[in-house]
Design a protein around this motif. Structure first.
Motif, short mmCIF file in Angstrom:
data_model
loop_
_atom_site.label_atom_id
_atom_site.label_comp_id
_atom_site.label_asym_id
_atom_site.label_seq_id
_atom_site.Cartn_x
_atom_site.Cartn_y
_atom_site.Cartn_z
N THR A 63 6.10 -2.31 1.07
CA THR A 63 6.23 -3.44 0.15
C THR A 63 6.50 -4.72 0.92
O THR A 63 6.95 -4.69 2.07
CB THR A 63 7.37 -3.24 -0.85
N GLY A 64 6.26 -5.82 0.26
CA GLY A 64 6.65 -7.11 0.78
C GLY A 64 8.14 -7.33 0.55
O GLY A 64 8.81 -6.57 -0.17
N ALA A 65 8.67 -8.39 1.14
CA ALA A 65 10.10 -8.69 1.04
C ALA A 65 10.54 -9.00 -0.38
O ALA A 65 11.71 -8.79 -0.73
CB ALA A 65 10.45 -9.86 1.96
N ASP A 66 9.64 -9.48 -1.22
CA ASP A 66 10.00 -9.85 -2.59
C ASP A 66 10.04 -8.67 -3.55
O ASP A 66 10.39 -8.85 -4.72
CB ASP A 66 9.04 -10.91 -3.12
N ASP B 74 -4.56 7.90 0.65
CA ASP B 74 -3.94 6.60 0.88
C ASP B 74 -4.56 5.51 0.02
O ASP B 74 -5.69 5.65 -0.45
CB ASP B 74 -4.00 6.20 2.36
N ASP B 75 -3.79 4.47 -0.17
CA ASP B 75 -4.22 3.24 -0.82
C ASP B 75 -3.63 2.12 0.03
O ASP B 75 -2.72 1.40 -0.39
CB ASP B 75 -3.73 3.17 -2.26
N GLY C 65 0.83 -1.20 0.00
CA GLY C 65 0.00 0.00 0.00
C GLY C 65 0.86 1.25 0.00
O GLY C 65 2.09 1.18 0.08
N SER C 66 0.17 2.39 -0.09
CA SER C 66 0.88 3.66 -0.15
C SER C 66 0.05 4.73 0.54
O SER C 66 -1.17 4.59 0.69
CB SER C 66 1.15 4.05 -1.61
#
Length: 151
Positions: free
Chosen positions: A121-124, A60-61, A47-48
């Motif tokens: 973000t996720g780790a990937d 936001d998102d 998200g952001s």
């Protein structure tokens, strides 16, 4: 990446309200479009959020499980401390901050003098891709919010 309510509670929640600016509804729509574009173009984006430099939520998102006003407050605080650190150590301005928690990233970009953009973000996630997609959006967000600063 997990941001728990406990972690937000420890740092204090945001005001619970979005900032009200003299921006037109089209500016708000522009911000929403920019955030949705990032969602589509950045793999592993959780998200952001766009925050004012004093920590108020602008747009936001984020997933419902993440309290957006708390993220806005934390984003502005991180940027403020990082700006001070950069000025003290390099005598230069700061453009972005990257936190790597091992399970994900938080990337905060300065969006002009009055706002900032946070990406979770996720780790990937590949940071090069995150930057490639986010930097033009940061410039667009700064341009969208700039007229309100001069009114």
């Amino acid at each position: 990446m997990t941001i728990t309510p406990e972690a937000i509670a420890l740092t204090g929640p945001g005001s619970g309200a979005r900032i009200n600016s003299p921006q037109t509804e089209s500016a708000d729509n522009d911000l929403d479009v920019h955030l949705r574009t990032l969602r589509r173009r950045v793999p592993h984006l959780i998200g952001s959020a766009v925050a004012s430099s004093d920590g108020l939520l602008v747009a936001d998102d984020l997933p419902d499980a993440i309290e957006a006003t708390g993220i806005a407050a934390l984003t502005a605080a991180l940027l403020s401390v990082s700006l001070t650190f950069a000025a003290a150590t390099h005598g230069a301005d700061l453009h972005e901050v990257v936190l790597d928690s091992g399970v994900g990233h938080v990337v905060v970009y300065r969006a002009g003098p009055i706002a900032c953009l946070a990406l979770l973000t996720g780790a990937d996630a590949t940071l090069a891709r995150v930057h490639l997609e986010a930097r033009p959006v940061v410039r667009a967000i700064a341009a969208t919010l700039a007229p309100a600063h001069h009114d």
